[in-house]
Design a protein around this motif. Structure first.
Motif, PDB file in Angstrom:
ATOM      1  N   MET A   1      13.661 -12.270  -6.505  1.00  0.00           N
ATOM      2  CA  MET A   1      13.513 -10.854  -6.119  1.00  0.00           C
ATOM      3  C   MET A   1      12.495 -10.724  -4.997  1.00  0.00           C
ATOM      4  N   LYS A   2      12.796  -9.821  -4.071  1.00  0.00           N
ATOM      5  CA  LYS A   2      11.903  -9.587  -2.936  1.00  0.00           C
ATOM      6  C   LYS A   2      11.572  -8.096  -2.854  1.00  0.00           C
ATOM      7  N   VAL A   3      10.322  -7.806  -2.500  1.00  0.00           N
ATOM      8  CA  VAL A   3       9.888  -6.429  -2.303  1.00  0.00           C
ATOM      9  C   VAL A   3       9.258  -6.290  -0.925  1.00  0.00           C
ATOM     10  N   THR A   4       9.620  -5.234  -0.228  1.00  0.00           N
ATOM     11  CA  THR A   4       8.965  -4.872   1.020  1.00  0.00           C
ATOM     12  C   THR A   4       7.672  -4.146   0.702  1.00  0.00           C
ATOM     13  N   LEU A   5       6.570  -4.642   1.236  1.00  0.00           N
ATOM     14  CA  LEU A   5       5.282  -3.969   1.115  1.00  0.00           C
ATOM     15  C   LEU A   5       4.982  -3.367   2.473  1.00  0.00           C
ATOM     16  N   ALA A   6       5.262  -2.089   2.622  1.00  0.00           N
ATOM     17  CA  ALA A   6       5.231  -1.443   3.938  1.00  0.00           C
ATOM     18  C   ALA A   6       3.894  -0.743   4.151  1.00  0.00           C
ATOM     19  N   GLY A   7       2.928  -1.480   4.683  1.00  0.00           N
ATOM     20  CA  GLY A   7       1.620  -0.877   4.905  1.00  0.00           C
ATOM     21  C   GLY A   7       0.787  -1.685   5.863  1.00  0.00           C
ATOM     22  N   THR A   8      -0.378  -1.138   6.207  1.00  0.00           N
ATOM     23  CA  THR A   8      -1.278  -1.821   7.139  1.00  0.00           C
ATOM     24  C   THR A   8      -2.696  -1.921   6.585  1.00  0.00           C
ATOM     25  N   GLU A   9      -2.973  -1.242   5.466  1.00  0.00           N
ATOM     26  CA  GLU A   9      -4.309  -1.313   4.863  1.00  0.00           C
ATOM     27  C   GLU A   9      -4.476  -2.680   4.184  1.00  0.00           C
ATOM     28  N   SER A  10      -5.612  -2.881   3.524  1.00  0.00           N
ATOM     29  CA  SER A  10      -5.828  -4.103   2.762  1.00  0.00           C
ATOM     30  C   SER A  10      -4.788  -4.197   1.648  1.00  0.00           C
ATOM     31  N   LEU A  11      -3.995  -5.243   1.661  1.00  0.00           N
ATOM     32  CA  LEU A  11      -2.840  -5.341   0.762  1.00  0.00           C
ATOM     33  C   LEU A  11      -2.998  -6.441  -0.284  1.00  0.00           C
ATOM     34  N   THR A  12      -4.155  -7.066  -0.331  1.00  0.00           N
ATOM     35  CA  THR A  12      -4.355  -8.232  -1.189  1.00  0.00           C
ATOM     36  C   THR A  12      -4.022  -7.958  -2.648  1.00  0.00           C
ATOM     37  N   ASN A  13      -4.519  -6.844  -3.191  1.00  0.00           N
ATOM     38  CA  ASN A  13      -4.316  -6.544  -4.614  1.00  0.00           C
ATOM     39  C   ASN A  13      -2.861  -6.219  -4.925  1.00  0.00           C
ATOM     40  N   TYR A  14      -2.165  -5.554  -4.009  1.00  0.00           N
ATOM     41  CA  TYR A  14      -0.747  -5.258  -4.197  1.00  0.00           C
ATOM     42  C   TYR A  14       0.053  -6.569  -4.245  1.00  0.00           C
ATOM     43  N   ILE A  15      -0.249  -7.446  -3.294  1.00  0.00           N
ATOM     44  CA  ILE A  15       0.456  -8.727  -3.229  1.00  0.00           C
ATOM     45  C   ILE A  15       0.224  -9.527  -4.506  1.00  0.00           C
TER      46      ILE A  15
END
Length: 215
Positions: A1-15
């Motif tokens: 499964m793949k998810v698009t994480l569409a953002g520019t802020e700090s994304l470390t915790n989401y990833i």
């Protein structure tokens, strides 16, 4: 499964939260690339240009208009394809505006919701719709983190407000027909390595999103 994480802020915790669920993460704002993924996560970030809900600037921070347009286009593509979408903080606000809702540009009670010295606030939320996802996970009232100064005002078409803070601020939205879930709080900072003692554990929300990706 793949998810698009569409953002520019700090994304470390989401990833980290997505990868803990064995979900591959693609960070892109390109619509064609994004649609190759099974779902979309719209992360937190700055304020949305109030022109998107028909207002002038009146308490909003200066928006990143390029990001607004790019995220709007990606969200539009996923909604039209009826693919799962998970919105967090700004992401929830964008979803609400996309469906015709509006925002409070600067909450009167923002002190209870905004970060202080770089640390999330914590407050209780209550379920206002019986037997919803969050009530089933955490009960009728529970504590969450908080890091925002804006909030949902008019609810977008097809969306249901299911959680509220004690001051009436909307804390979570679900769509009545589409696979869309959104939180004003930040479950990625309440999960896995980011678990905290003063809030519920946010992992169940990510597990629910994963279940949507499976169809």
């Amino acid at each position: 499964m793949k998810v698009t994480l569409a953002g520019t802020e700090s994304l470390t915790n989401y990833i980290a939260a997505l990868k803990a669920n064995d979900i591959e993460v693609i960070n892109t704002l390109d619509v064609e690339e994004a649609l190759k993924c099974d779902g979309l996560l719209l992360p937190g970030g700055g304020d949305i240009d109030p022109k998107y809900y028909g207002e002038e600037m009146n308490g909003s921070d200066e928006p990143d208009r390029e990001l607004d347009k790019a995220q709007w286009d990606v969200l539009d593509a996923f909604v039209k394809e009826k693919k799962p979408v998970f919105g967090i903080c700004r992401g929830m606000q964008l979803i609400n505006v996309y469906f015709g809702g509006s925002l409070y540009q600067d909450l009167k009670t923002k002190d209870a919701h905004s970060r202080k010295n770089g640390v999330d606030s914590v407050h209780s939320v209550k379920s206002i719709v019986e037997d919803n996802l969050f009530e089933n996970l955490y009960g009728k009232e529970f504590f969450v983190n908080s890091a925002h100064h804006q909030g949902v005002k008019k609810i977008g078409e097809g969306l249901i407000s299911v959680l509220e803070a004690n001051d009436g601020v909307c804390e979570a939205l679900l769509h009545k027909d589409l696979p869309i879930v959104a939180t004003q709080f930040h479950p990625e900072r309440m999960s896995y390595e980011q678990r905290r003692d003063d809030t519920v554990v946010g992992e169940g929300i990510f597990e629910y999103f994963k279940s949507l990706l499976k169809g």
